[in-house]
Scaffold this motif. Sequence first.
Motif, PDB file in Angstrom:
ATOM      1  N   PHE A  67       0.841  -1.189   0.000  1.00 16.92           N
ATOM      2  CA  PHE A  67       0.000   0.000   0.000  1.00 16.92           C
ATOM      3  C   PHE A  67       0.878   1.241   0.000  1.00 16.92           C
ATOM      4  O   PHE A  67       2.056   1.193   0.345  1.00 16.92           O
ATOM      5  CB  PHE A  67      -0.954   0.012   1.206  1.00 16.92           C
ATOM      6  N   LEU A  68       0.300   2.339  -0.396  1.00 17.11           N
ATOM      7  CA  LEU A  68       0.982   3.620  -0.392  1.00 17.11           C
ATOM      8  C   LEU A  68       0.622   4.322   0.918  1.00 17.11           C
ATOM      9  O   LEU A  68      -0.542   4.640   1.147  1.00 17.11           O
ATOM     10  CB  LEU A  68       0.535   4.454  -1.592  1.00 17.11           C
ATOM     11  N   PRO A  69       1.572   4.547   1.823  1.00 19.42           N
ATOM     12  CA  PRO A  69       1.233   5.131   3.128  1.00 19.42           C
ATOM     13  C   PRO A  69       0.812   6.588   3.013  1.00 19.42           C
ATOM     14  O   PRO A  69       1.168   7.286   2.064  1.00 19.42           O
ATOM     15  CB  PRO A  69       2.527   4.997   3.930  1.00 19.42           C
ATOM     16  N   ARG A  70       0.054   7.026   3.989  1.00 13.93           N
ATOM     17  CA  ARG A  70      -0.400   8.427   4.022  1.00 13.93           C
ATOM     18  C   ARG A  70       0.804   9.339   4.280  1.00 13.93           C
ATOM     19  O   ARG A  70       1.831   8.908   4.799  1.00 13.93           O
ATOM     20  CB  ARG A  70      -1.449   8.606   5.108  1.00 13.93           C
ATOM     21  N   ASN A  71       0.643  10.597   3.953  1.00  6.92           N
ATOM     22  CA  ASN A  71       1.720  11.571   4.130  1.00  6.92           C
ATOM     23  C   ASN A  71       1.336  12.651   5.131  1.00  6.92           C
ATOM     24  O   ASN A  71       1.831  13.766   5.061  1.00  6.92           O
ATOM     25  CB  ASN A  71       2.068  12.219   2.787  1.00  6.92           C
ATOM     26  N   SER A  72       0.476  12.318   6.077  1.00  2.20           N
ATOM     27  CA  SER A  72      -0.021  13.329   7.009  1.00  2.20           C
ATOM     28  C   SER A  72       0.790  13.417   8.291  1.00  2.20           C
ATOM     29  O   SER A  72       0.413  14.131   9.207  1.00  2.20           O
ATOM     30  CB  SER A  72      -1.489  13.045   7.343  1.00  2.20           C
ATOM     31  N   GLY A  73       1.888  12.693   8.378  1.00  2.00           N
ATOM     32  CA  GLY A  73       2.723  12.754   9.572  1.00  2.00           C
ATOM     33  C   GLY A  73       2.318  11.718  10.598  1.00  2.00           C
ATOM     34  O   GLY A  73       1.533  10.823  10.345  1.00  2.00           O
ATOM     35  N   GLY A  74       2.862  11.854  11.798  1.00  6.84           N
ATOM     36  CA  GLY A  74       2.572  10.896  12.856  1.00  6.84           C
ATOM     37  C   GLY A  74       3.457   9.672  12.739  1.00  6.84           C
ATOM     38  O   GLY A  74       4.521   9.698  12.128  1.00  6.84           O
ATOM     39  N   HIS A  75       2.991   8.568  13.325  1.00  9.64           N
ATOM     40  CA  HIS A  75       3.748   7.322  13.281  1.00  9.64           C
ATOM     41  C   HIS A  75       3.726   6.741  11.872  1.00  9.64           C
ATOM     42  O   HIS A  75       2.768   6.953  11.130  1.00  9.64           O
ATOM     43  CB  HIS A  75       3.148   6.300  14.245  1.00  9.64           C
ATOM     44  N   PRO A  76       4.750   5.991  11.517  1.00  5.05           N
ATOM     45  CA  PRO A  76       4.731   5.325  10.214  1.00  5.05           C
ATOM     46  C   PRO A  76       3.533   4.374  10.128  1.00  5.05           C
ATOM     47  O   PRO A  76       3.240   3.648  11.070  1.00  5.05           O
ATOM     48  CB  PRO A  76       6.035   4.541  10.176  1.00  5.05           C
ATOM     49  N   GLN A  77       2.852   4.378   8.998  1.00  2.00           N
ATOM     50  CA  GLN A  77       1.669   3.552   8.814  1.00  2.00           C
ATOM     51  C   GLN A  77       2.081   2.092   8.662  1.00  2.00           C
ATOM     52  O   GLN A  77       2.942   1.757   7.859  1.00  2.00           O
ATOM     53  CB  GLN A  77       0.911   4.025   7.574  1.00  2.00           C
ATOM     54  N   ARG A  78       1.472   1.200   9.442  1.00  2.00           N
ATOM     55  CA  ARG A  78       1.817  -0.224   9.427  1.00  2.00           C
ATOM     56  C   ARG A  78       0.768  -1.083   8.737  1.00  2.00           C
ATOM     57  O   ARG A  78       1.039  -2.211   8.356  1.00  2.00           O
ATOM     58  CB  ARG A  78       1.976  -0.735  10.854  1.00  2.00           C
ATOM     59  N   PHE A  79      -0.459  -0.583   8.621  1.00  2.00           N
ATOM     60  CA  PHE A  79      -1.559  -1.381   8.088  1.00  2.00           C
ATOM     61  C   PHE A  79      -2.190  -0.669   6.901  1.00  2.00           C
ATOM     62  O   PHE A  79      -2.264   0.558   6.862  1.00  2.00           O
ATOM     63  CB  PHE A  79      -2.610  -1.621   9.172  1.00  2.00           C
ATOM     64  N   CYS A  80      -2.678  -1.453   5.945  1.00  2.00           N
ATOM     65  CA  CYS A  80      -3.237  -0.860   4.731  1.00  2.00           C
ATOM     66  C   CYS A  80      -4.623  -0.266   4.972  1.00  2.00           C
ATOM     67  O   CYS A  80      -4.991   0.710   4.327  1.00  2.00           O
ATOM     68  CB  CYS A  80      -3.270  -1.892   3.611  1.00  2.00           C
ATOM     69  N   THR A  81      -5.387  -0.827   5.905  1.00  2.00           N
ATOM     70  CA  THR A  81      -6.738  -0.332   6.182  1.00  2.00           C
ATOM     71  C   THR A  81      -6.995  -0.360   7.688  1.00  2.00           C
ATOM     72  O   THR A  81      -6.324  -1.078   8.433  1.00  2.00           O
ATOM     73  CB  THR A  81      -7.805  -1.223   5.509  1.00  2.00           C
ATOM     74  N   PRO A  82      -8.002   0.388   8.138  1.00  2.00           N
ATOM     75  CA  PRO A  82      -8.380   0.296   9.549  1.00  2.00           C
ATOM     76  C   PRO A  82      -8.854  -1.109   9.950  1.00  2.00           C
ATOM     77  O   PRO A  82      -8.692  -1.516  11.092  1.00  2.00           O
ATOM     78  CB  PRO A  82      -9.517   1.317   9.677  1.00  2.00           C
TER      79      PRO A  82
END
Length: 92
Positions: A17-32
Motif C-alpha cells: 500500500f501507499l502510506p499516508r503523508n499526514s505525519g505521525g507514526h509510520p503507517q503499518r496497516f493498509c486499512t483500519p
Amino acid sequence: MDLTAELRTCDWCSHHFLPRNSGGHPQRFCTPVCRRLWLEKLAKRRKQMRRLAVLIKTSPEPRRSFFVEYRRLVQEAIDALERQRHAARVLS
C-alpha cells in the motif's frame, strides 16, 4: 517519480500500500480493518498469557500445566498463521 520505492507492506495481510503523508507514526496497516484485526489478535494473546500466568500460580503441578497450556498456545498460533497464509493465497 518511482512509486514502488514508497510502497509499504501491511503487517496483517502483507498487501502493498501507499502510506499516508499526514505525519505521525509510520503507517503499518493498509486499512483500519487490518489494524483492528491485529489489535484483536494482540488482545486475545494478552488474555491467554494472563490466563496462563494464573494457571501457573494456582496449579499444584505448575510445570506440567504450564507446558500443556504452552503447547496449546503454540499450536493455536501455528493454526492462525496457516489460516492467514491461506487467506493471503485466496485473496491474491
